[in-house]
Design a protein around this motif. Structure first.
Motif, PDB file in Angstrom:
ATOM      1  N   UNK A 191       0.545  -1.266  -0.040  1.00  0.00           N
ATOM      2  CA  UNK A 191       0.162  -0.029   0.319  1.00  0.00           C
ATOM      3  C   UNK A 191       0.466   0.997   0.316  1.00  0.00           C
ATOM      4  N   UNK A 192       1.990   1.408   0.695  1.00  0.00           N
ATOM      5  CA  UNK A 192       2.654   1.991   0.689  1.00  0.00           C
ATOM      6  C   UNK A 192       3.529   2.667  -0.893  1.00  0.00           C
ATOM      7  N   UNK A 193       3.714   1.693  -1.335  1.00  0.00           N
ATOM      8  CA  UNK A 193       4.074   1.694  -2.895  1.00  0.00           C
ATOM      9  C   UNK A 193       3.356   2.599  -3.244  1.00  0.00           C
ATOM     10  N   UNK A 194       2.045   1.693  -3.283  1.00  0.00           N
ATOM     11  CA  UNK A 194       0.835   2.461  -4.254  1.00  0.00           C
ATOM     12  C   UNK A 194       0.584   4.264  -4.424  1.00  0.00           C
ATOM     13  N   UNK A 195       0.647   4.384  -2.494  1.00  0.00           N
ATOM     14  CA  UNK A 195       0.497   5.498  -2.331  1.00  0.00           C
ATOM     15  C   UNK A 195       1.702   7.054  -2.499  1.00  0.00           C
ATOM     16  N   UNK A 196       2.994   6.192  -2.808  1.00  0.00           N
ATOM     17  CA  UNK A 196       3.966   6.951  -2.422  1.00  0.00           C
ATOM     18  C   UNK A 196       4.749   6.506  -4.384  1.00  0.00           C
ATOM     19  N   UNK A 197       3.878   6.573  -5.063  1.00  0.00           N
ATOM     20  CA  UNK A 197       4.316   5.503  -6.636  1.00  0.00           C
ATOM     21  C   UNK A 197       5.663   5.452  -7.358  1.00  0.00           C
ATOM     22  N   UNK A 198       5.710   4.375  -6.112  1.00  0.00           N
ATOM     23  CA  UNK A 198       7.911   4.102  -6.437  1.00  0.00           C
ATOM     24  C   UNK A 198       7.398   2.244  -5.605  1.00  0.00           C
TER      25      UNK A 198
END
Length: 371
Positions: A191-198
């Motif tokens: 989920x953090x990867x989706x939010x941070x776009x990286x």
């Protein structure tokens, strides 16, 4: 005069056409078709609306029909649907099989037997918090499964005797909890990867693979032991509490959570090592001829004549790998460091791998990993 002649010619042609065979066939067919159409409509209407099978023709006379039982028809359809559902939901090794999402690495017998009991000493405050938490959880776990760990020389005494069912009870409880941390960690980072776009530097795959591996342990033991309703309730409550607590803690301090899992795997290795000692000492005679489930043979690529000792060796090796991975993750910077178990670096020095070739029981320190 001209119009009269044209009218006579038209009448003559109409009369000749009406006498032709084509007209006779058409005139004969149309009423029958209309009657059939009305009859079909009447059948469907009567069955749908009233269930009646009494139909009437054009003259009002009843037309005999075959009795239609709507309830019988519905039962037949429901029975067919039920049979189809049962056949689809029944797992079978011949018609219901999928390859493992993550192929299991190959272990040698020498590598598995070389696994030892090890403990990482605490160095930071988060390490001490994780160790205290795992000691508390261990006490609760021992009480729930009726386990007492013997001191050296007391393994064969009646007070510490563990039957095959007691061992399987403990394994089922352990694996149902051990499969939670990897899924929670992978989910949070996903989920953090989706939010941070990286990208996530390859942590997600290793964490989810760990959760998958622990679930395979559980599914294997469930082929050998069927827990009762009381244990199922304990598993339900334990997983509900543990999942939410671990999720909140992972949001606050993922490093502490990885250290906690590293200590949890240390305890798991202690459990499986003692079980292997009981097997070798002949204290679990009911396992001598116990057949290993096919799900385990396919996942670990085991031989057909494998034994319970072989199965426990594989599972203990998996737990040793999880111990190494999580202690290593606890040593890394959670935001910027890459997953060393997903890297392939040739620098002439031992480096972390997915297998057991270069395993380190207490984890890899940050300065030991190639940049």
């Amino acid at each position: 005069m001209a119009s009269l002649i044209a009218l006579r010619q038209t009448s003559t042609r109409a009369a000749s056409w009406c006498a032709s065979p084509a007209f006779v066939c058409t005139a004969t067919f149309l009423p029958r078709a209309a009657s059939v159409a009305r009859r079909d409509f009447s059948v469907f209407s009567s069955v749908r609306n009233t269930g009646s099978t009494r139909l009437t023709g054009n003259g009002g006379a009843p037309i005999p029909t075959i009795a239609q039982d709507e309830s019988l028809r519905n039962q037949t359809l429901e029975s067919s649907a039920t049979k189809e559902k049962i056949s689809l939901m029944k797992p079978d090794k011949h018609n219901y099989f999928t390859e493992a999402a993550w192929p299991h690495p190959i272990y040698t017998v020498e590598q598995m037997r070389a696994i030892d009991i090890a403990h990482r000493e605490t160095k930071t405050l988060s390490d001490r918090v994780a160790l205290l938490a795992i000691r508390f959880l261990r006490q609760m776990f021992d009480i729930a499964t009726g386990y007492r760990h013997p001191k050296p020389g007391q393994e064969g005494t009646p007070d510490f005797h563990m039957t095959g069912d007691k061992w399987l009870t403990r394994f089922v409880f352990l694996e149902s909890i051990a499969g939670v941390p990897g899924m929670v960690g992978g989910m949070v980072r996903h989920l953090h990867s989706l939010r941070a776009l990286r990208r996530d530097r390859a942590w997600i795959e290793t964490l989810l693979e760990e959760a998958y591996n622990e679930r395979m342990h559980l599914l294997t033991f469930l082929k050998l032991y069927n827990p009762g309703w009381f244990m199922r309730l304990m598993l339900l409550g334990g997983q509900g509490v543990f999942f939410n607590l671990f999720f909140i803690c992972y949001l606050i301090s993922p490093r502490t959570c990885h250290r906690f899992v590293g200590y949890l795997e240390e305890e798991a290795i202690v459990t499986y090592t003692r079980c292997l000692q009981d097997i070798n000492a002949g204290r679990i005679p009911e396992w001598q001829n116990l057949e290993i489930p096919d799900i385990a043979k396919q996942y670990w690529k085991m031989k057909d004549d494998c034994t319970m000792e072989d199965l426990i060796l594989y599972i203990r090796a998996d737990e040793a790998k999880h111990r190494e991975v999580n202690h290593t993750f606890g040593n890394l910077d959670q935001k910027i460091d890459r997953n060393p178990f997903a890297l392939k670096i040739e620098n002439g020095k031992p480096q972390p791998t997915k297998g057991l070739a270069t395993i380190k029981s207490t984890g890899w320190e940050r300065d030991e990993i190639a940049a």
